[in-house]
Design a protein around this motif. Structure first.
Motif, PDB file in Angstrom:
ATOM      1  N   ASP A   1       0.839  -1.191   0.000  1.00 32.57           N
ATOM      2  CA  ASP A   1       0.000   0.000   0.000  1.00 32.57           C
ATOM      3  C   ASP A   1       0.882   1.253   0.000  1.00 32.57           C
ATOM      4  O   ASP A   1       2.115   1.162  -0.057  1.00 32.57           O
ATOM      5  N   GLN A   2       0.254   2.421   0.076  1.00 34.14           N
ATOM      6  CA  GLN A   2       0.992   3.681   0.002  1.00 34.14           C
ATOM      7  C   GLN A   2       1.980   3.860   1.154  1.00 34.14           C
ATOM      8  O   GLN A   2       2.924   4.645   1.059  1.00 34.14           O
ATOM      9  N   ASN A   3       1.804   3.117   2.250  1.00 28.85           N
ATOM     10  CA  ASN A   3       2.721   3.194   3.388  1.00 28.85           C
ATOM     11  C   ASN A   3       3.797   2.113   3.347  1.00 28.85           C
ATOM     12  O   ASN A   3       4.586   1.988   4.280  1.00 28.85           O
ATOM     13  N   GLY A   4       3.785   1.301   2.297  1.00 33.22           N
ATOM     14  CA  GLY A   4       4.775   0.244   2.164  1.00 33.22           C
ATOM     15  C   GLY A   4       4.396  -1.065   2.834  1.00 33.22           C
ATOM     16  O   GLY A   4       5.180  -2.008   2.842  1.00 33.22           O
ATOM     17  N   ARG A   5       3.186  -1.139   3.404  1.00 29.72           N
ATOM     18  CA  ARG A   5       2.748  -2.373   4.068  1.00 29.72           C
ATOM     19  C   ARG A   5       2.319  -3.401   3.026  1.00 29.72           C
ATOM     20  O   ARG A   5       1.595  -3.082   2.091  1.00 29.72           O
ATOM     21  N   PRO A   6       2.764  -4.658   3.179  1.00 27.26           N
ATOM     22  CA  PRO A   6       2.363  -5.689   2.217  1.00 27.26           C
ATOM     23  C   PRO A   6       0.939  -6.181   2.467  1.00 27.26           C
ATOM     24  O   PRO A   6       0.470  -6.228   3.606  1.00 27.26           O
ATOM     25  N   TRP A   7       0.279  -6.535   1.378  1.00 29.94           N
ATOM     26  CA  TRP A   7      -1.056  -7.115   1.394  1.00 29.94           C
ATOM     27  C   TRP A   7      -1.078  -8.265   0.402  1.00 29.94           C
ATOM     28  O   TRP A   7      -0.359  -8.250  -0.590  1.00 29.94           O
ATOM     29  N   VAL A   8      -1.902  -9.258   0.673  1.00 32.62           N
ATOM     30  CA  VAL A   8      -2.123 -10.341  -0.280  1.00 32.62           C
ATOM     31  C   VAL A   8      -3.570 -10.254  -0.723  1.00 32.62           C
ATOM     32  O   VAL A   8      -4.484 -10.282   0.104  1.00 32.62           O
ATOM     33  N   THR A   9      -3.763 -10.128  -2.033  1.00 32.48           N
ATOM     34  CA  THR A   9      -5.109 -10.054  -2.586  1.00 32.48           C
ATOM     35  C   THR A   9      -5.470 -11.421  -3.153  1.00 32.48           C
ATOM     36  O   THR A   9      -4.733 -11.979  -3.969  1.00 32.48           O
ATOM     37  N   LEU A  10      -6.594 -11.950  -2.672  1.00 34.89           N
ATOM     38  CA  LEU A  10      -7.145 -13.214  -3.152  1.00 34.89           C
ATOM     39  C   LEU A  10      -8.572 -12.932  -3.594  1.00 34.89           C
ATOM     40  O   LEU A  10      -9.442 -12.671  -2.750  1.00 34.89           O
ATOM     41  N   GLY A  11      -8.810 -12.937  -4.884  1.00 32.62           N
ATOM     42  CA  GLY A  11     -10.143 -12.604  -5.385  1.00 32.62           C
ATOM     43  C   GLY A  11     -10.477 -11.180  -4.986  1.00 32.62           C
ATOM     44  O   GLY A  11      -9.730 -10.246  -5.264  1.00 32.62           O
ATOM     45  N   ASP A  12     -11.586 -11.021  -4.259  1.00 30.05           N
ATOM     46  CA  ASP A  12     -12.003  -9.682  -3.827  1.00 30.05           C
ATOM     47  C   ASP A  12     -11.579  -9.375  -2.393  1.00 30.05           C
ATOM     48  O   ASP A  12     -11.974  -8.378  -1.832  1.00 30.05           O
ATOM     49  N   GLN A  13     -10.766 -10.238  -1.797  1.00 29.39           N
ATOM     50  CA  GLN A  13     -10.299 -10.040  -0.422  1.00 29.39           C
ATOM     51  C   GLN A  13      -8.866  -9.526  -0.406  1.00 29.39           C
ATOM     52  O   GLN A  13      -8.013 -10.017  -1.144  1.00 29.39           O
ATOM     53  N   SER A  14      -8.605  -8.546   0.454  1.00 31.63           N
ATOM     54  CA  SER A  14      -7.234  -8.124   0.725  1.00 31.63           C
ATOM     55  C   SER A  14      -6.914  -8.492   2.161  1.00 31.63           C
ATOM     56  O   SER A  14      -7.638  -8.111   3.083  1.00 31.63           O
ATOM     57  N   LEU A  15      -5.843  -9.251   2.325  1.00 30.17           N
ATOM     58  CA  LEU A  15      -5.443  -9.728   3.646  1.00 30.17           C
ATOM     59  C   LEU A  15      -4.132  -9.078   4.048  1.00 30.17           C
ATOM     60  O   LEU A  15      -3.182  -9.009   3.254  1.00 30.17           O
ATOM     61  N   ALA A  16      -4.088  -8.605   5.288  1.00 30.65           N
ATOM     62  CA  ALA A  16      -2.878  -7.963   5.804  1.00 30.65           C
ATOM     63  C   ALA A  16      -1.750  -8.982   5.898  1.00 30.65           C
ATOM     64  O   ALA A  16      -1.965 -10.146   6.239  1.00 30.65           O
ATOM     65  N   ALA A  17      -0.554  -8.513   5.602  1.00 33.01           N
ATOM     66  CA  ALA A  17       0.629  -9.357   5.686  1.00 33.01           C
ATOM     67  C   ALA A  17       1.742  -8.549   6.343  1.00 33.01           C
ATOM     68  O   ALA A  17       1.642  -7.331   6.497  1.00 33.01           O
ATOM     69  N   SER A  18       2.797  -9.236   6.735  1.00 28.61           N
ATOM     70  CA  SER A  18       3.941  -8.565   7.322  1.00 28.61           C
ATOM     71  C   SER A  18       5.191  -9.361   6.974  1.00 28.61           C
ATOM     72  O   SER A  18       5.150 -10.588   6.883  1.00 28.61           O
ATOM     73  N   ILE A  19       6.274  -8.633   6.774  1.00 32.54           N
ATOM     74  CA  ILE A  19       7.551  -9.229   6.388  1.00 32.54           C
ATOM     75  C   ILE A  19       8.645  -8.640   7.270  1.00 32.54           C
ATOM     76  O   ILE A  19       8.633  -7.456   7.579  1.00 32.54           O
ATOM     77  N   SER A  20       9.596  -9.485   7.635  1.00 33.47           N
ATOM     78  CA  SER A  20      10.778  -9.006   8.345  1.00 33.47           C
ATOM     79  C   SER A  20      11.963  -9.863   7.921  1.00 33.47           C
ATOM     80  O   SER A  20      11.806 -11.055   7.650  1.00 33.47           O
ATOM     81  N   HIS A  21      13.119  -9.246   7.847  1.00 33.30           N
ATOM     82  CA  HIS A  21      14.339 -10.019   7.622  1.00 33.30           C
ATOM     83  C   HIS A  21      15.496  -9.332   8.320  1.00 33.30           C
ATOM     84  O   HIS A  21      15.548  -8.110   8.438  1.00 33.30           O
ATOM     85  N   SER A  22      16.368 -10.176   8.830  1.00 34.64           N
ATOM     86  CA  SER A  22      17.553  -9.708   9.541  1.00 34.64           C
ATOM     87  C   SER A  22      18.673 -10.710   9.253  1.00 34.64           C
ATOM     88  O   SER A  22      18.480 -11.916   9.433  1.00 34.64           O
ATOM     89  N   ARG A  23      19.772 -10.183   8.770  1.00 38.64           N
ATOM     90  CA  ARG A  23      20.884 -11.048   8.349  1.00 38.64           C
ATOM     91  C   ARG A  23      20.345 -12.071   7.341  1.00 38.64           C
ATOM     92  O   ARG A  23      19.804 -11.701   6.341  1.00 38.64           O
ATOM     93  N   ASN A  24      20.468 -13.357   7.628  1.00 36.42           N
ATOM     94  CA  ASN A  24      20.031 -14.378   6.678  1.00 36.42           C
ATOM     95  C   ASN A  24      18.720 -15.054   7.085  1.00 36.42           C
ATOM     96  O   ASN A  24      18.408 -16.139   6.614  1.00 36.42           O
ATOM     97  N   VAL A  25      17.933 -14.411   7.945  1.00 37.69           N
ATOM     98  CA  VAL A  25      16.678 -14.980   8.434  1.00 37.69           C
ATOM     99  C   VAL A  25      15.513 -14.134   7.924  1.00 37.69           C
ATOM    100  O   VAL A  25      15.544 -12.908   7.993  1.00 37.69           O
ATOM    101  N   VAL A  26      14.489 -14.820   7.410  1.00 35.58           N
ATOM    102  CA  VAL A  26      13.290 -14.165   6.896  1.00 35.58           C
ATOM    103  C   VAL A  26      12.088 -14.680   7.678  1.00 35.58           C
ATOM    104  O   VAL A  26      11.995 -15.866   7.979  1.00 35.58           O
ATOM    105  N   ALA A  27      11.168 -13.777   7.994  1.00 35.59           N
ATOM    106  CA  ALA A  27       9.920 -14.157   8.660  1.00 35.59           C
ATOM    107  C   ALA A  27       8.765 -13.457   7.934  1.00 35.59           C
ATOM    108  O   ALA A  27       8.891 -12.295   7.543  1.00 35.59           O
ATOM    109  N   VAL A  28       7.677 -14.179   7.735  1.00 41.24           N
ATOM    110  CA  VAL A  28       6.485 -13.599   7.122  1.00 41.24           C
ATOM    111  C   VAL A  28       5.263 -13.999   7.943  1.00 41.24           C
ATOM    112  O   VAL A  28       5.259 -15.025   8.626  1.00 41.24           O
ATOM    113  N   ALA A  29       4.241 -13.158   7.869  1.00 43.31           N
ATOM    114  CA  ALA A  29       2.960 -13.455   8.528  1.00 43.31           C
ATOM    115  C   ALA A  29       1.854 -13.015   7.591  1.00 43.31           C
ATOM    116  O   ALA A  29       1.988 -12.038   6.855  1.00 43.31           O
ATOM    117  N   LEU A  30       0.742 -13.739   7.637  1.00 40.53           N
ATOM    118  CA  LEU A  30      -0.404 -13.441   6.794  1.00 40.53           C
ATOM    119  C   LEU A  30      -1.678 -13.614   7.609  1.00 40.53           C
ATOM    120  O   LEU A  30      -1.883 -14.670   8.204  1.00 40.53           O
TER     121      LEU A  30
END
Length: 151
Positions: free
Chosen positions: A35-64
């Protein structure tokens, strides 16, 4: 041309988030956008679901979020004992005397809440009550938080 490591981690995080959406929603393809604030979203059909991403060094974490009425925030940090912890702690209203682990746990909570709610002010964050707050099982020398809030 090789991408910078941080950009590579970001691309990997988006790929993981897309895969998570496919897994949760039984193979349906979700589109990851920001979105305009840089927050990730996942769109499935007509639904938009909030998501979040983080990474530090070689570790990645995501939430949906699995429902449109929820928001999520996730943060993971490498515990770097060389960082100016007292100065950083003061930025988010933590005592300067806090130890490294307490600081990083608090910092991850602060960042995860910001990602879930958009509330940047630490005083305002103190009045928030997430539906769930989870300390993540992460590799040694890292700490991480996941929060779930009402949208």
């Amino acid at each position: 041309m090789r991408r910078p490591p941080r950009q590579e981690m970001s691309v990997a995080a988006h790929d993981i988030l897309s895969g998570l959406a496919r897994m949760i929603f039984e193979g349906r393809e979700g589109m990851v956008t920001k979105d305009q604030n840089g927050r990730p979203w996942v769109t499935l059909g007509d639904q938009s679901l909030a998501a979040s991403i983080s990474h530090s060094r070689n570790v990645v974490a995501v939430a949906l979020a699995t429902r449109p009425d929820l928001t999520v925030g996730i943060d993971i940090e490498y515990i770097d004992l060389q960082r100016p912890i007292a100065e950083l702690a003061a930025q988010i209203d933590m005592p300067a005397s806090i130890g490294a682990l307490g600081f990083y746990e608090g910092w991850c909570r602060y960042e995860a809440l910001f990602k879930a709610t958009g509330v940047l002010d630490p005083d305002q964050q103190k009045h928030l009550s997430p539906l769930a707050e989870i300390s993540m099982d992460v590799p040694a020398d890292f700490t991480g938080k996941l929060v779930v809030c009402r949208g």
